[in-house]
Design a protein around this motif. Structure first.
Motif, PDB file in Angstrom:
ATOM      1  N   HIS A 235       0.812  -1.216   0.000  1.00 56.89           N
ATOM      2  CA  HIS A 235       0.000   0.000   0.000  1.00 56.89           C
ATOM      3  C   HIS A 235       0.849   1.272   0.000  1.00 56.89           C
ATOM      4  CE1 HIS A 235      -3.917  -2.025   0.766  1.00 56.89           C
ATOM      5  NE2 HIS A 235      -3.097  -2.976   1.170  1.00 56.89           N
ATOM      6  N   VAL A 236       2.164   1.121  -0.002  1.00 57.33           N
ATOM      7  CA  VAL A 236       3.070   2.276   0.009  1.00 57.33           C
ATOM      8  C   VAL A 236       3.474   2.633  -1.409  1.00 57.33           C
ATOM      9  CG1 VAL A 236       5.318   3.130   0.759  1.00 57.33           C
ATOM     10  CG2 VAL A 236       3.946   1.711   2.302  1.00 57.33           C
ATOM     11  N   LEU A 237       3.329   3.909  -1.761  1.00 61.87           N
ATOM     12  CA  LEU A 237       3.835   4.401  -3.038  1.00 61.87           C
ATOM     13  C   LEU A 237       5.311   4.735  -2.929  1.00 61.87           C
ATOM     14  CD1 LEU A 237       3.518   5.358  -5.933  1.00 61.87           C
ATOM     15  CD2 LEU A 237       2.580   7.513  -5.064  1.00 61.87           C
ATOM     16  N   GLY A 238       5.665   5.542  -1.948  1.00 60.04           N
ATOM     17  CA  GLY A 238       7.057   5.918  -1.821  1.00 60.04           C
ATOM     18  C   GLY A 238       7.335   6.728  -0.576  1.00 60.04           C
ATOM     19  N   TYR A 239       8.595   7.201  -0.484  1.00 66.71           N
ATOM     20  CA  TYR A 239       9.079   7.967   0.658  1.00 66.71           C
ATOM     21  C   TYR A 239       9.489   9.368   0.216  1.00 66.71           C
ATOM     22  CZ  TYR A 239       9.734   3.310   2.762  1.00 66.71           C
ATOM     23  OH  TYR A 239       9.566   2.027   3.234  1.00 66.71           O
ATOM     24  N   THR A 240       9.314  10.307   1.123  1.00 62.05           N
ATOM     25  CA  THR A 240       9.818  11.651   0.916  1.00 62.05           C
ATOM     26  C   THR A 240      10.325  12.174   2.254  1.00 62.05           C
ATOM     27  OG1 THR A 240       9.339  13.802  -0.107  1.00 62.05           O
ATOM     28  CG2 THR A 240       7.594  12.817   1.231  1.00 62.05           C
ATOM     29  N   VAL A 241      10.799  13.415   2.270  1.00 64.52           N
ATOM     30  CA  VAL A 241      11.383  14.020   3.468  1.00 64.52           C
ATOM     31  C   VAL A 241      10.424  15.079   4.003  1.00 64.52           C
ATOM     32  CG1 VAL A 241      13.385  15.251   4.392  1.00 64.52           C
ATOM     33  CG2 VAL A 241      13.682  13.652   2.498  1.00 64.52           C
ATOM     34  N   ALA A 242      10.348  15.188   5.317  1.00 60.90           N
ATOM     35  CA  ALA A 242       9.514  16.225   5.926  1.00 60.90           C
ATOM     36  C   ALA A 242      10.234  16.847   7.111  1.00 60.90           C
ATOM     37  CB  ALA A 242       8.172  15.652   6.372  1.00 60.90           C
ATOM     38  N   ASN A 243       9.883  18.075   7.400  1.00 63.42           N
ATOM     39  CA  ASN A 243      10.325  18.762   8.610  1.00 63.42           C
ATOM     40  C   ASN A 243       9.068  19.115   9.394  1.00 63.42           C
ATOM     41  OD1 ASN A 243      11.453  20.320  10.621  1.00 63.42           O
ATOM     42  ND2 ASN A 243      12.676  21.606   9.262  1.00 63.42           N
ATOM     43  N   ASP A 244       8.819  18.363  10.452  1.00 58.94           N
ATOM     44  CA  ASP A 244       7.616  18.554  11.263  1.00 58.94           C
ATOM     45  C   ASP A 244       7.815  19.756  12.187  1.00 58.94           C
ATOM     46  OD1 ASP A 244       5.273  18.302  12.690  1.00 58.94           O
ATOM     47  OD2 ASP A 244       5.971  16.595  13.893  1.00 58.94           O
ATOM     48  N   VAL A 245       7.821  20.935  11.591  1.00 57.98           N
ATOM     49  CA  VAL A 245       8.041  22.170  12.353  1.00 57.98           C
ATOM     50  C   VAL A 245       6.955  22.302  13.419  1.00 57.98           C
ATOM     51  CG1 VAL A 245       8.113  24.678  12.217  1.00 57.98           C
ATOM     52  CG2 VAL A 245       9.246  23.282  10.461  1.00 57.98           C
ATOM     53  N   THR A 246       7.403  22.553  14.650  1.00 54.70           N
ATOM     54  CA  THR A 246       6.508  22.518  15.799  1.00 54.70           C
ATOM     55  C   THR A 246       6.647  23.788  16.623  1.00 54.70           C
ATOM     56  OG1 THR A 246       6.749  20.107  15.909  1.00 54.70           O
ATOM     57  CG2 THR A 246       5.886  21.210  17.863  1.00 54.70           C
ATOM     58  N   MET A 247       5.511  24.392  16.957  1.00 51.03           N
ATOM     59  CA  MET A 247       5.496  25.531  17.858  1.00 51.03           C
ATOM     60  C   MET A 247       5.348  24.981  19.276  1.00 51.03           C
ATOM     61  SD  MET A 247       4.923  26.254  14.766  1.00 51.03           S
ATOM     62  CE  MET A 247       5.117  27.473  13.497  1.00 51.03           C
ATOM     63  N   ARG A 248       6.471  24.832  19.988  1.00 52.06           N
ATOM     64  CA  ARG A 248       6.464  24.129  21.269  1.00 52.06           C
ATOM     65  C   ARG A 248       5.601  24.831  22.320  1.00 52.06           C
ATOM     66  NH1 ARG A 248       8.082  19.164  19.747  1.00 52.06           N
ATOM     67  NH2 ARG A 248      10.192  19.175  18.886  1.00 52.06           N
ATOM     68  N   ASP A 249       5.641  26.163  22.346  1.00 49.95           N
ATOM     69  CA  ASP A 249       4.846  26.867  23.344  1.00 49.95           C
ATOM     70  C   ASP A 249       3.357  26.636  23.123  1.00 49.95           C
ATOM     71  OD1 ASP A 249       5.219  28.297  20.994  1.00 49.95           O
ATOM     72  OD2 ASP A 249       5.827  30.152  21.975  1.00 49.95           O
ATOM     73  N   TYR A 250       2.958  26.396  21.878  1.00 50.40           N
ATOM     74  CA  TYR A 250       1.554  26.057  21.595  1.00 50.40           C
ATOM     75  C   TYR A 250       1.302  24.568  21.816  1.00 50.40           C
ATOM     76  CZ  TYR A 250      -0.041  30.578  20.050  1.00 50.40           C
ATOM     77  OH  TYR A 250      -0.440  31.885  20.045  1.00 50.40           O
ATOM     78  N   GLN A 251       2.257  23.726  21.467  1.00 49.00           N
ATOM     79  CA  GLN A 251       2.085  22.284  21.662  1.00 49.00           C
ATOM     80  C   GLN A 251       1.766  21.960  23.121  1.00 49.00           C
ATOM     81  OE1 GLN A 251       5.576  19.974  20.743  1.00 49.00           O
ATOM     82  NE2 GLN A 251       4.637  18.040  21.336  1.00 49.00           N
TER      83      GLN A 251
END
Length: 273
Positions: free
Chosen positions: A141-157
């Motif tokens: 069920h997997v097409l492929g892989y890519t790269v991500a940067n899960d940018v997170t606002m820690r004070d909001y998290q």
């Protein structure tokens, strides 16, 4: 073969990367619930429509997914730095299509947050629909892989025990630039790393994922159907800025690079929103 999504003269395309050119696939406008692995692999390239990469607007490989799933606490080193116990079930939370930006876009720092953090991640793009997918069939069920940067606002998290408000910020998650077929990547043999202003702050083998890709697909598809174009961000290794001493956050003028061996690289300037 490597795929790329882009816009040219107001029209969206999915193409094959050919050096510094993109060759569009006939009849394929985007990767979505109606256009997955089978359609992409059967589509013919259109050499007459080839364009130079500098002449197009890059898009996220899947830029209008029905669902974006993210995994927290999927590397032992990251769990140790947070002081949490080892999970026995994946920590899951959502993003939205509006969170995603192309890999060549700058990361905007919103005025409301003073704790904007980086998280290098491998992203999985689904190519075949399924529900209650057995782990042993998951890679079908997997097409492929890519790269991500899960940018997170820690004070909001950390405003609440739910992470949504810090993770699903509009227009703040770079993903791409390309999509590599999963058969061409030996994921456990690859490394993932983050560099901020020339300093390596994250670096890990991908063999140490606590919940591997088949396990994540089996787990998620147990409670909801997966469709082509859906994305799973598989978690980040140790070294996030919030847990460093002193803490390290992204500020206007910084540059953050996320790279995964064999898959790709995102280099993002950081700007004020």
């Amino acid at each position: 073969m490597t795929w790329v999504a882009y816009r040219k003269d107001g029209h969206e395309h999915v193409g094959i990367v050919d050096g510094d050119r993109y060759v569009p696939l006939k009849g394929i406008r985007r990767i979505d619930a109606a256009t997955g692995s089978a359609e992409l692999r059967q589509a013919e390239p259109d050499p007459d429509g080839a364009v130079h990469a500098v002449d197009v607007e890059l898009l996220p490989p899947s830029w209008a997914p029905e669902k974006v799933f993210c995994v927290g606490l999927n590397y032992d080193e990251h769990i140790r730095e947070t002081g949490r116990d080892l999970p026995t079930y994946p920590v899951l939370f959502p993003k939205y299509a509006s969170s995603l930006i192309a890999a060549d876009r700058p990361i905007p720092v919103p005025a409301e947050s003073s704790q904007v953090d980086y998280e290098a991640e491998v992203a999985v793009v689904i190519g075949k629909a399924g529900r209650r997918i057995p782990r042993e069939r998951a890679m079908e069920h997997v097409l492929g892989y890519t790269v991500a940067n899960d940018v997170t606002m820690r004070d909001y998290q950390y405003k609440t025990h739910q992470w949504l408000q810090g993770k699903a910020w509009d227009g703040a998650t770079p993903i791409g630039p390309f999509l590599v077929p999963h058969e061409e990547v030996d994921l456990p043999a690859c490394r993932i790393r983050t560099v901020v202003d020339g300093v390596t702050v994250q670096d890990s083998e991908l063999s140490v994922l606590i919940f591997d890709v088949p396990t994540l697909i089996a787990t998620i598809s147990e409670f909801t159907a997966l469709a082509p174009g859906d994305i799973i961000l598989t978690g980040t290794p140790g070294g996030v800025g919030f847990r460093r001493d002193p803490q390290l956050f992204l500020t206007p003028g910084s540059t953050v690079t996320v790279e995964v061996d064999g898959i790709g690289r995102i280099e993002s300037p950081v700007i004020a929103e």
